[in-house]
Design an enzyme around this catalytic site. Structure first.
Site, mmCIF file in Angstrom:
data_model
loop_
_atom_site.group_PDB
_atom_site.id
_atom_site.type_symbol
_atom_site.label_atom_id
_atom_site.label_comp_id
_atom_site.label_asym_id
_atom_site.label_seq_id
_atom_site.Cartn_x
_atom_site.Cartn_y
_atom_site.Cartn_z
ATOM 1 N N THR A 27 0.846 -1.198 0.000
ATOM 2 C CA THR A 27 0.000 0.000 0.000
ATOM 3 C C THR A 27 0.882 1.249 0.000
ATOM 4 O OG1 THR A 27 -0.183 -0.102 2.414
ATOM 5 C CG2 THR A 27 -1.999 -1.029 1.160
ATOM 6 N N PHE A 34 -6.550 -5.272 -1.338
ATOM 7 C CA PHE A 34 -7.777 -5.826 -1.936
ATOM 8 C C PHE A 34 -8.972 -5.715 -0.997
ATOM 9 C CE2 PHE A 34 -4.531 -8.815 -3.759
ATOM 10 C CZ PHE A 34 -4.589 -8.306 -5.040
ATOM 11 N N GLN A 100 2.445 -12.519 0.888
ATOM 12 C CA GLN A 100 1.051 -12.723 0.481
ATOM 13 C C GLN A 100 0.740 -11.909 -0.767
ATOM 14 O OE1 GLN A 100 -0.302 -11.381 4.532
ATOM 15 N NE2 GLN A 100 -1.724 -13.076 4.315
ATOM 16 N N HIS A 120 0.453 -16.529 -2.597
ATOM 17 C CA HIS A 120 -0.737 -16.310 -3.438
ATOM 18 C C HIS A 120 -0.385 -16.135 -4.907
ATOM 19 C CE1 HIS A 120 -2.833 -14.799 0.481
ATOM 20 N NE2 HIS A 120 -2.734 -16.114 0.434
ATOM 21 N N CYS A 128 -0.145 -22.350 -17.383
ATOM 22 C CA CYS A 128 -1.152 -23.311 -17.820
ATOM 23 C C CYS A 128 -1.611 -24.103 -16.599
ATOM 24 C CB CYS A 128 -0.560 -24.239 -18.867
ATOM 25 S SG CYS A 128 -1.632 -25.649 -19.238
ATOM 26 N N CYS A 153 -2.898 -23.127 -24.005
ATOM 27 C CA CYS A 153 -1.474 -23.384 -23.746
ATOM 28 C C CYS A 153 -0.782 -23.888 -25.011
ATOM 29 C CB CYS A 153 -1.343 -24.425 -22.624
ATOM 30 S SG CYS A 153 0.357 -24.985 -22.363
ATOM 31 N N CYS A 156 0.181 -27.799 -24.275
ATOM 32 C CA CYS A 156 -0.778 -28.894 -24.089
ATOM 33 C C CYS A 156 -2.222 -28.491 -24.374
ATOM 34 C CB CYS A 156 -0.677 -29.432 -22.661
ATOM 35 S SG CYS A 156 -1.472 -28.366 -21.441
ATOM 36 N N SER A 194 1.211 -7.246 7.537
ATOM 37 C CA SER A 194 0.160 -8.270 7.460
ATOM 38 C C SER A 194 -0.593 -8.294 8.781
ATOM 39 C CB SER A 194 0.755 -9.652 7.198
ATOM 40 O OG SER A 194 -0.261 -10.652 7.318
ATOM 41 N N SER A 195 -1.901 -8.458 8.696
ATOM 42 C CA SER A 195 -2.686 -8.537 9.925
ATOM 43 C C SER A 195 -2.722 -9.962 10.465
ATOM 44 C CB SER A 195 -4.110 -8.029 9.664
ATOM 45 O OG SER A 195 -4.638 -8.676 8.536
HETATM 46 ZN ZN ZN Z 1 -0.172 -26.630 -20.770
#
Ligand code: ZN
Length: 257
Positions: A27, A34, A100, A120, A128, A153, A156, A194-195
């Site tokens: 921040t 968020f 995070q 995160h 992919c 992707c 694949c 962080s809280s």
């Molecule tokens: Zn893939």
């Protein structure tokens, strides 16, 4: 002794620091938390992982947000707090940073990718969901803007998604395990912004404490674990950390340059 001087002392005495960062450090780079009022999620509903998988419409909306900058981290730069953390890593005090945040600002401050454990994920590239191949946002932007679809992707033909962990999407077990192991092995667990409410953020300081580490917390607001900490400072990270982290050595300065 002032609180900042005490933090400086704890850092000086430590040999193996784990730095744990949350939204509060970013921040200060202008990235809204968020979850806070005015943050992204108060303006638009997050797209849950199951919805992303279930429909093209949801996937297109997710990518529209990514490329429109609606998520809010486009153009942000590391601040004095990030640079102080980078000095701890460059000077050999801190082995890893557990974060995070998905904004990549620790890497942008000069910390090697393999020393940042991103609970995160990362919003700066895509992967992919089937084979894990990395896809660069720059390669996906043009087809999305011109044709309105994100290509499958290239390896694949699986579904490609930003490398973040969405609501409803499980955290990566290998990443969690690395975070737990680092927390267990450290002698100072330093929380910045962080809280400590969301799991696993709530669990990692406890792992460190139980293994004998000290716990220091720098956060604007009180946290759930203030009572367990050896030191708590309720202040701006960018104000506290440059005074508490040792000055750059020539070696770390050269790395940053
Ligand atoms: Zn893939």
């Amino acid at each position: 002794m002032t609180a900042v001087a005490r933090l400086k002392q704890l850092i000086a005495q430590a040999r193996r620091i784990v730095v744990f960062t949350g939204a509060g450090i970013s921040t200060e780079s202008g990235i809204a938390d968020f979850r806070s009022p005015g943050g992204v999620w108060s303006r638009m509903k997050p797209i849950a992982f199951q919805d992303f998988l279930a429909s093209t419409a949801h996937r297109n909306e997710a990518w529209r947000r990514t490329f429109s900058g609606a998520a809010g981290w486009t153009g942000a730069a590391p601040n004095a707090g990030h640079h102080a953390v980078a000095r701890l890593v460059a000077g050999g005090k801190a082995e890893v940073v557990i974060t995070q945040n998905v904004d990549g600002l620790h890497q942008a401050s000069g910390i090697a990718e393999d020393r940042v454990i991103e609970l995160h994920g990362n919003a700066g590239y895509a992967i992919c969901l089937d084979c894990g191949a990395r896809h660069e946002l720059d390669d996906l932007r043009e087809p999305f803007v011109e044709v309105g679809v994100i290509p499958a992707c290239r390896v694949c033909c699986g579904i490609v998604k930003t490398a973040t962990i969405s609501f409803g999407q499980p955290l990566r077990e290998d990443v969690l395990e690395r975070a737990r192991a680092a927390s267990h092995a450290c002698d100072l667990f330093l929380v910045l912004g962080s809280s400590l409410v969301v799991t696993p953020a709530a669990a990692l300081p406890l792992i460190a404490r139980q293994a004998g580490a000290r716990l220091a917390i720098v956060n604007r607001e009180p946290t759930d674990q203030d009572a367990l900490a050896d030191l708590v400072i309720h202040d701006e990270i960018g104000s506290v950390m440059p005074r508490a982290a040792p000055p750059a050595t020539p070696r770390s300065a050269a790395r940053r340059g």
